[in-house]
Write a protein that holds these residues in place. Structure first.
Motif, PDB file in Angstrom:
ATOM      1  N   GLY A  39    -102.144  -2.654 -69.954  1.00 54.39           N
ATOM      2  CA  GLY A  39    -101.611  -3.466 -68.877  1.00 54.39           C
ATOM      3  C   GLY A  39    -102.446  -3.317 -67.622  1.00 54.39           C
ATOM      4  O   GLY A  39    -103.426  -2.581 -67.572  1.00 54.39           O
ATOM      5  N   THR A 157     -96.067   7.535 -64.844  1.00 51.60           N
ATOM      6  CA  THR A 157     -94.845   7.578 -64.045  1.00 51.60           C
ATOM      7  C   THR A 157     -93.686   8.245 -64.759  1.00 51.60           C
ATOM      8  O   THR A 157     -92.892   8.957 -64.146  1.00 51.60           O
ATOM      9  CB  THR A 157     -94.456   6.139 -63.645  1.00 51.60           C
ATOM     10  OG1 THR A 157     -95.520   5.563 -62.874  1.00 51.60           O
ATOM     11  CG2 THR A 157     -93.189   6.128 -62.819  1.00 51.60           C
ATOM     12  N   ILE A 177     -89.130  -4.937 -57.399  1.00 52.63           N
ATOM     13  CA  ILE A 177     -89.656  -5.354 -58.688  1.00 52.63           C
ATOM     14  C   ILE A 177     -90.896  -6.200 -58.427  1.00 52.63           C
ATOM     15  O   ILE A 177     -90.878  -7.112 -57.591  1.00 52.63           O
ATOM     16  CB  ILE A 177     -88.633  -6.186 -59.479  1.00 52.63           C
ATOM     17  CG1 ILE A 177     -87.347  -5.377 -59.711  1.00 52.63           C
ATOM     18  CG2 ILE A 177     -89.225  -6.632 -60.814  1.00 52.63           C
ATOM     19  CD1 ILE A 177     -87.523  -4.153 -60.566  1.00 52.63           C
ATOM     20  N   ARG A 255     -86.761  -9.823 -65.384  1.00 52.39           N
ATOM     21  CA  ARG A 255     -87.594  -8.919 -66.182  1.00 52.39           C
ATOM     22  C   ARG A 255     -87.458  -9.190 -67.676  1.00 52.39           C
ATOM     23  O   ARG A 255     -88.305  -8.765 -68.459  1.00 52.39           O
ATOM     24  CB  ARG A 255     -87.255  -7.469 -65.870  1.00 52.39           C
ATOM     25  CG  ARG A 255     -87.512  -7.085 -64.414  1.00 52.39           C
ATOM     26  CD  ARG A 255     -87.122  -5.644 -64.145  1.00 52.39           C
ATOM     27  NE  ARG A 255     -87.984  -4.728 -64.852  1.00 52.39           N
ATOM     28  CZ  ARG A 255     -87.683  -3.445 -65.066  1.00 52.39           C
ATOM     29  NH1 ARG A 255     -86.519  -2.971 -64.659  1.00 52.39           N
ATOM     30  NH2 ARG A 255     -88.523  -2.651 -65.699  1.00 52.39           N
ATOM     31  N   ALA A 292     -96.380 -11.006 -65.768  1.00 48.33           N
ATOM     32  CA  ALA A 292     -95.586  -9.870 -66.256  1.00 48.33           C
ATOM     33  C   ALA A 292     -94.781  -9.279 -65.108  1.00 48.33           C
ATOM     34  O   ALA A 292     -95.095  -9.486 -63.932  1.00 48.33           O
ATOM     35  CB  ALA A 292     -96.498  -8.812 -66.861  1.00 48.33           C
ATOM     36  N   TYR A 294     -92.718  -5.663 -63.550  1.00 49.24           N
ATOM     37  CA  TYR A 294     -92.701  -4.203 -63.605  1.00 49.24           C
ATOM     38  C   TYR A 294     -91.968  -3.667 -62.379  1.00 49.24           C
ATOM     39  O   TYR A 294     -91.925  -4.300 -61.330  1.00 49.24           O
ATOM     40  CB  TYR A 294     -94.117  -3.629 -63.661  1.00 49.24           C
ATOM     41  CG  TYR A 294     -95.013  -4.110 -62.550  1.00 49.24           C
ATOM     42  CD1 TYR A 294     -95.204  -3.354 -61.403  1.00 49.24           C
ATOM     43  CD2 TYR A 294     -95.670  -5.337 -62.642  1.00 49.24           C
ATOM     44  CE1 TYR A 294     -96.016  -3.799 -60.373  1.00 49.24           C
ATOM     45  CE2 TYR A 294     -96.473  -5.796 -61.623  1.00 49.24           C
ATOM     46  CZ  TYR A 294     -96.646  -5.016 -60.484  1.00 49.24           C
ATOM     47  OH  TYR A 294     -97.437  -5.476 -59.467  1.00 49.24           O
ATOM     48  N   ARG A 295     -91.420  -2.483 -62.513  1.00 48.17           N
ATOM     49  CA  ARG A 295     -90.697  -1.848 -61.414  1.00 48.17           C
ATOM     50  C   ARG A 295     -91.637  -0.964 -60.606  1.00 48.17           C
ATOM     51  O   ARG A 295     -92.480  -0.264 -61.156  1.00 48.17           O
ATOM     52  CB  ARG A 295     -89.538  -1.009 -61.967  1.00 48.17           C
ATOM     53  CG  ARG A 295     -88.860  -0.132 -60.925  1.00 48.17           C
ATOM     54  CD  ARG A 295     -87.705   0.667 -61.497  1.00 48.17           C
ATOM     55  NE  ARG A 295     -86.467  -0.105 -61.492  1.00 48.17           N
ATOM     56  CZ  ARG A 295     -85.768  -0.398 -62.571  1.00 48.17           C
ATOM     57  NH1 ARG A 295     -86.191  -0.002 -63.761  1.00 48.17           N
ATOM     58  NH2 ARG A 295     -84.654  -1.098 -62.475  1.00 48.17           N
TER      59      ARG A 295
END
Length: 412
Positions: A39, A157, A177, A255, A292, A294-295
């Motif tokens: 990613g 993470t 987000i 999401r 995409a 992601y948090r």
């Protein structure tokens, strides 16, 4: 000394490459089966990160990296816009900046090459512990445990190594987000190409809506003119963008969407918040398969809170310790700097020098300082975005941005 590295992201591969280059016995384990299937979109490496990288890889690897990287000094000055696309101001002059932007895939592939056969793909770690003699071990879901003199968690993470050391999570959701994608410059209208220019920038609107625009051109703005060494994934002028919204039930629901459905939902979300239609071209004309969600996660900005464990023969680095939102563009660079610092301290082990635990203690002290610095920078933008997500913050943003735009026009 035998070192096991858990995690084959940027920090883990940089450490593995450096250990191999210095003659250490090393193995880097990662659950991925293909280093190119990663990613992320692009990574900024400032002068400090590049200096650290030169410590861990051979000069030819650095040349190939620079031949595949976009030089910041060749970009226009960064810009700040409002939700109408009006210019509010510029960032600093970049003409003397030594920083580069590089595709994450390109950097990871180069580092993996430097690690060579010491990279073990398709290996999923399930935990770490110590045997009866205090020797650290890595446990796997599908293989026997592996022992070493030192275990380093570079597993990101949600690091299982750092969680083991800290007795719990080392970071928390930052309240935002993020949504990212890629848009070719040639796919935008002439007006938007002119407005955005060959620069990166940030637009912030009321109610926590923000849009980062990164400009990447590893061919036209190449840092090192050596076409025969080029291996960049991006081959033409491209905007790598990141949309931001505060966490909420509505945002979290996005999401679960993918590709074109997520892309369309993002455009609607910005439109509902009053963003000008032309500013949404960037999202609407993106490659749908690149979009995409992601948090944002973040560790504490207080250095004393980072790596909150006594030094030992198991340690961690990078996002495993100082998880950093992408708003400073320094997370990957910090992980590379961590790797180079740990190598320097391990070089002092033996022959009457430091013990492994002393080397780790010195490394972790420096990592805490680095982590606190980059987190402080990254959280400034996060807090700015979140500050607009209130009645007062939204009203202040809506009222002040036209004034800033008018002032910018007068300065021109």
């Amino acid at each position: 000394m035998r070192v096991l590295v858990v995690g084959g992201g940027i920090g883990g591969l940089a450490l593995g490459a450096g250990l191999r280059r210095r003659g250490f016995e090393v193995a880097v384990f990662d659950r991925d089966t293909d280093v190119a299937a990663t990613g992320g979109y692009h990574i900024t490496l400032d002068e400090r990160a590049q200096s650290a990288l030169r410590e861990v890889v051979a000069p030819q690897i650095m040349r190939r990296l620079l031949a595949s990287a976009s030089a910041l000094r060749l970009r226009d000055r960064d810009a700040f816009w409002d939700r109408r696309g009006r210019l509010l101001g510029h960032g600093p002059d970049l003409s003397g900046d030594a920083g580069v932007d590089v595709d994450r895939v390109t950097l990871r592939v180069l580092l993996a090459e430097a690690v060579g056969d010491d990279l073990r793909l398709g290996r999923t770690a399930s935990g770490v512990d110590q045997d009866g003699d205090g020797v650290p071990r890595v446990l796997f879901t599908d293989a026997a445990p592996a022992s070493a003199d030192l275990v380093v968690g570079a597993d990101g993470t949600h690091s299982l190594v750092a969680r083991h050391l800290a007795g719990g999570p080392t970071n928390n959701p930052a309240g935002i987000i993020g949504f990212s994608g890629r848009t070719l410059r040639e796919d935008l209208s002439p007006g938007e190409r002119q407005r955005l220019g060959t620069r990166s920038g940030l637009a912030v609107g009321p109610r926590g809506a923000a849009l980062y625009v990164g400009f990447l051109d590893p061919v036209g703005n190449v840092a090192l003119d050596a076409p025969e060494l080029r291996m960049s994934v991006t081959t033409g002028p491209t905007y790598i963008w990141g949309a931001m919204f505060p966490e909420s039930a509505a945002t979290d629901s996005l999401r679960g969407l993918r590709d074109g459905a997520l892309q369309a939902a993002l455009v609607r979300r910005f439109r509902e918040r009053g963003w000008a239609e032309h500013t949404l071209e960037l999202l609407a004309r993106a490659d749908p398969h690149s979009v995409a969600a992601y948090r944002f996660n973040a560790a504490s900005t207080r250095a004393a809170d980072l790596a909150p464990w006594p030094a030992g023969r198991i340690t961690a680095l990078g996002d495993a310790v100082h998880a950093t939102p992408p708003t400073a563009g320094m997370g990957a660079g910090a992980a590379i700097r961590d790797a180079a610092a740990l190598l320097r301290h391990l070089d002092d082990v033996g022959d009457g020098g430091a013990t492994p635990v002393e080397a780790v203690a010195r490394f972790e002290a420096g990592m805490r300082r680095r982590g606190g610095e980059i987190l402080t920078l990254a959280m400034r933008t996060v807090r700015l975005v979140l500050a607009t997500d209130s009645t007062l913050g939204a009203a202040a943003t809506a009222a002040t941005t036209p004034l800033l735009a008018a002032a910018a026009r007068l300065r021109r």
